[in-house]
Motif scaffolding. Sequence first.
Motif, PDB file in Angstrom:
ATOM      1  N   HIS A  74     -10.648 128.626 102.055  1.00 56.50           N
ATOM      2  CA  HIS A  74     -10.915 128.968 100.664  1.00 56.50           C
ATOM      3  C   HIS A  74      -9.840 128.288  99.832  1.00 56.50           C
ATOM      4  O   HIS A  74      -9.046 127.504 100.366  1.00 56.50           O
ATOM      5  CB  HIS A  74     -10.897 130.501 100.457  1.00 56.50           C
ATOM      6  CG  HIS A  74      -9.565 131.129 100.711  1.00 56.50           C
ATOM      7  ND1 HIS A  74      -8.880 131.886  99.782  1.00 56.50           N
ATOM      8  CD2 HIS A  74      -8.756 131.102 101.804  1.00 56.50           C
ATOM      9  CE1 HIS A  74      -7.741 132.302 100.296  1.00 56.50           C
ATOM     10  NE2 HIS A  74      -7.641 131.841 101.521  1.00 56.50           N
ATOM     11  N   GLN A  96     -14.960 130.078 106.661  1.00 55.56           N
ATOM     12  CA  GLN A  96     -15.390 129.782 105.299  1.00 55.56           C
ATOM     13  C   GLN A  96     -16.476 130.755 104.852  1.00 55.56           C
ATOM     14  O   GLN A  96     -16.538 131.144 103.681  1.00 55.56           O
ATOM     15  CB  GLN A  96     -15.897 128.340 105.204  1.00 55.56           C
ATOM     16  CG  GLN A  96     -14.781 127.304 105.298  1.00 55.56           C
ATOM     17  CD  GLN A  96     -15.291 125.877 105.259  1.00 55.56           C
ATOM     18  OE1 GLN A  96     -16.446 125.604 105.581  1.00 55.56           O
ATOM     19  NE2 GLN A  96     -14.432 124.967 104.859  1.00 55.56           N
ATOM     20  N   ALA A  97     -17.323 131.197 105.793  1.00 55.69           N
ATOM     21  CA  ALA A  97     -18.398 132.138 105.453  1.00 55.69           C
ATOM     22  C   ALA A  97     -17.846 133.480 104.984  1.00 55.69           C
ATOM     23  O   ALA A  97     -18.493 134.183 104.200  1.00 55.69           O
ATOM     24  CB  ALA A  97     -19.324 132.336 106.649  1.00 55.69           C
ATOM     25  N   LEU A  98     -16.659 133.860 105.452  1.00 54.56           N
ATOM     26  CA  LEU A  98     -16.052 135.105 104.994  1.00 54.56           C
ATOM     27  C   LEU A  98     -15.922 135.129 103.474  1.00 54.56           C
ATOM     28  O   LEU A  98     -16.130 136.164 102.822  1.00 54.56           O
ATOM     29  CB  LEU A  98     -14.666 135.283 105.608  1.00 54.56           C
ATOM     30  CG  LEU A  98     -14.566 135.568 107.101  1.00 54.56           C
ATOM     31  CD1 LEU A  98     -13.103 135.537 107.524  1.00 54.56           C
ATOM     32  CD2 LEU A  98     -15.185 136.919 107.440  1.00 54.56           C
ATOM     33  N   ALA A 142     -17.478 132.727 101.299  1.00 57.63           N
ATOM     34  CA  ALA A 142     -18.751 132.407 100.654  1.00 57.63           C
ATOM     35  C   ALA A 142     -19.652 133.636 100.561  1.00 57.63           C
ATOM     36  O   ALA A 142     -20.403 133.810  99.590  1.00 57.63           O
ATOM     37  CB  ALA A 142     -19.455 131.285 101.409  1.00 57.63           C
ATOM     38  N   GLU A 143     -19.571 134.501 101.573  1.00 56.24           N
ATOM     39  CA  GLU A 143     -20.416 135.700 101.620  1.00 56.24           C
ATOM     40  C   GLU A 143     -19.677 136.948 101.132  1.00 56.24           C
ATOM     41  O   GLU A 143     -20.179 138.068 101.280  1.00 56.24           O
ATOM     42  CB  GLU A 143     -20.920 135.904 103.046  1.00 56.24           C
ATOM     43  CG  GLU A 143     -21.786 134.751 103.544  1.00 56.24           C
ATOM     44  CD  GLU A 143     -22.100 134.823 105.032  1.00 56.24           C
ATOM     45  OE1 GLU A 143     -21.728 135.839 105.669  1.00 56.24           O
ATOM     46  OE2 GLU A 143     -22.690 133.862 105.548  1.00 56.24           O
ATOM     47  N   ARG A 144     -18.480 136.767 100.584  1.00 57.02           N
ATOM     48  CA  ARG A 144     -17.696 137.859  99.987  1.00 57.02           C
ATOM     49  C   ARG A 144     -17.404 138.979 100.979  1.00 57.02           C
ATOM     50  O   ARG A 144     -17.469 140.168 100.646  1.00 57.02           O
ATOM     51  CB  ARG A 144     -18.397 138.401  98.741  1.00 57.02           C
ATOM     52  CG  ARG A 144     -18.601 137.335  97.668  1.00 57.02           C
ATOM     53  CD  ARG A 144     -19.403 137.856  96.502  1.00 57.02           C
ATOM     54  NE  ARG A 144     -19.737 136.774  95.574  1.00 57.02           N
ATOM     55  CZ  ARG A 144     -20.614 136.892  94.571  1.00 57.02           C
ATOM     56  NH1 ARG A 144     -21.230 138.038  94.380  1.00 57.02           N
ATOM     57  NH2 ARG A 144     -20.858 135.877  93.776  1.00 57.02           N
ATOM     58  N   ARG A 145     -17.077 138.592 102.198  1.00 60.74           N
ATOM     59  CA  ARG A 145     -16.714 139.575 103.221  1.00 60.74           C
ATOM     60  C   ARG A 145     -15.203 139.674 103.406  1.00 60.74           C
ATOM     61  O   ARG A 145     -14.735 140.389 104.285  1.00 60.74           O
ATOM     62  CB  ARG A 145     -17.393 139.222 104.546  1.00 60.74           C
ATOM     63  CG  ARG A 145     -18.902 139.425 104.515  1.00 60.74           C
ATOM     64  CD  ARG A 145     -19.543 139.221 105.874  1.00 60.74           C
ATOM     65  NE  ARG A 145     -19.689 137.803 106.215  1.00 60.74           N
ATOM     66  CZ  ARG A 145     -19.079 137.208 107.225  1.00 60.74           C
ATOM     67  NH1 ARG A 145     -18.243 137.884 107.991  1.00 60.74           N
ATOM     68  NH2 ARG A 145     -19.293 135.927 107.473  1.00 60.74           N
ATOM     69  N   THR A 165     -16.125 138.920  92.558  1.00 62.97           N
ATOM     70  CA  THR A 165     -16.778 137.608  92.589  1.00 62.97           C
ATOM     71  C   THR A 165     -15.669 136.566  92.526  1.00 62.97           C
ATOM     72  O   THR A 165     -14.496 136.902  92.393  1.00 62.97           O
ATOM     73  CB  THR A 165     -17.747 137.440  91.405  1.00 62.97           C
ATOM     74  OG1 THR A 165     -17.023 137.675  90.189  1.00 62.97           O
ATOM     75  CG2 THR A 165     -18.925 138.407  91.503  1.00 62.97           C
TER      76      THR A 165
END
Length: 298
Positions: A133, A156-158, A160-163, A228
């Motif tokens: 990030h 990166q998905a953490l 992008a997916e707001r986890r 966000t």
Amino acid sequence: MPARDGVDATRVVLRSGPERTVGECLLATPALAGCTLDDLAERAAAGELVDADGAPLDPGTPARLNSSVYLYRDLPDETPIPFDLPILYRDDAIVVVDKPHFLATMPRGRHVTQTALVRLRRELGSDHVSPAHRLDRLTAGVLLFTLRPEVRAAYQALFAERRADKEYRALAPVRADLADPVTVTNRIEKTAGDLRARVVDGEINASSAITLVEETDAGGVYRLQPHTGRTHQLRMHMAQLGVGIVGDPLYPDIRPELAELPDHGDFSQPLRLVAHSLAFDDPLTGKRREFVSGRSVA
């Protein structure tokens, strides 16, 4: 092309069609200011001017609209950022650092070697280091990088997916009623070439929880929790509440004299915004991880 001394080859998207050559398009690119056709010819002769498939290119070849060209550009002169980049944690998949103010996350524009990415690649001796990030150049704090290409997408998905749970600290004027948390919501958009993002009409895409947690002689310390991740979101939301962050050169007003200080080697007035903590369930192990910055805003 592989990275060179920690710096990736520059990608240029050609914005003209066959009425112009590849070389003409490249010379019109601001990032290659000062480059000449002879320079491009030398790069091509050395196999250092290639297309998206890695095939060599001749600068005289007609351009293809929106095609990508890769080359090594001459590095700009940069003012050294005189602050350390402490490593908070490292294993075989990730490295977490405590980024200082003024150091960009990754190369962009005139900030290339003076970035967290290039410093880490050089320090660790690996060009596989990649950011999961980003933090703004003026923002300090916890920043996560991956160490192996095969794990990059999972981390990166953490974000992008707001986890990932992120919490910031900021120093700003005291507004006592903000001791009770408030949530600011609106729609933020940023146009390329415009220094500042703007609030516009439309569907909400930005949300932040803001709480005054401490009063000091220097001002109020606020806890900021972004729901966000819009550009400059926290800075804008603080300014919207009438408590612009100390040291902010853009919000609520543009302050060019403050923005220019680091270019002259003056790092005495940082933006008092720190990515204080980062927590998430590790996508590889399922283990809960939390990292906390050692930097203070007060």
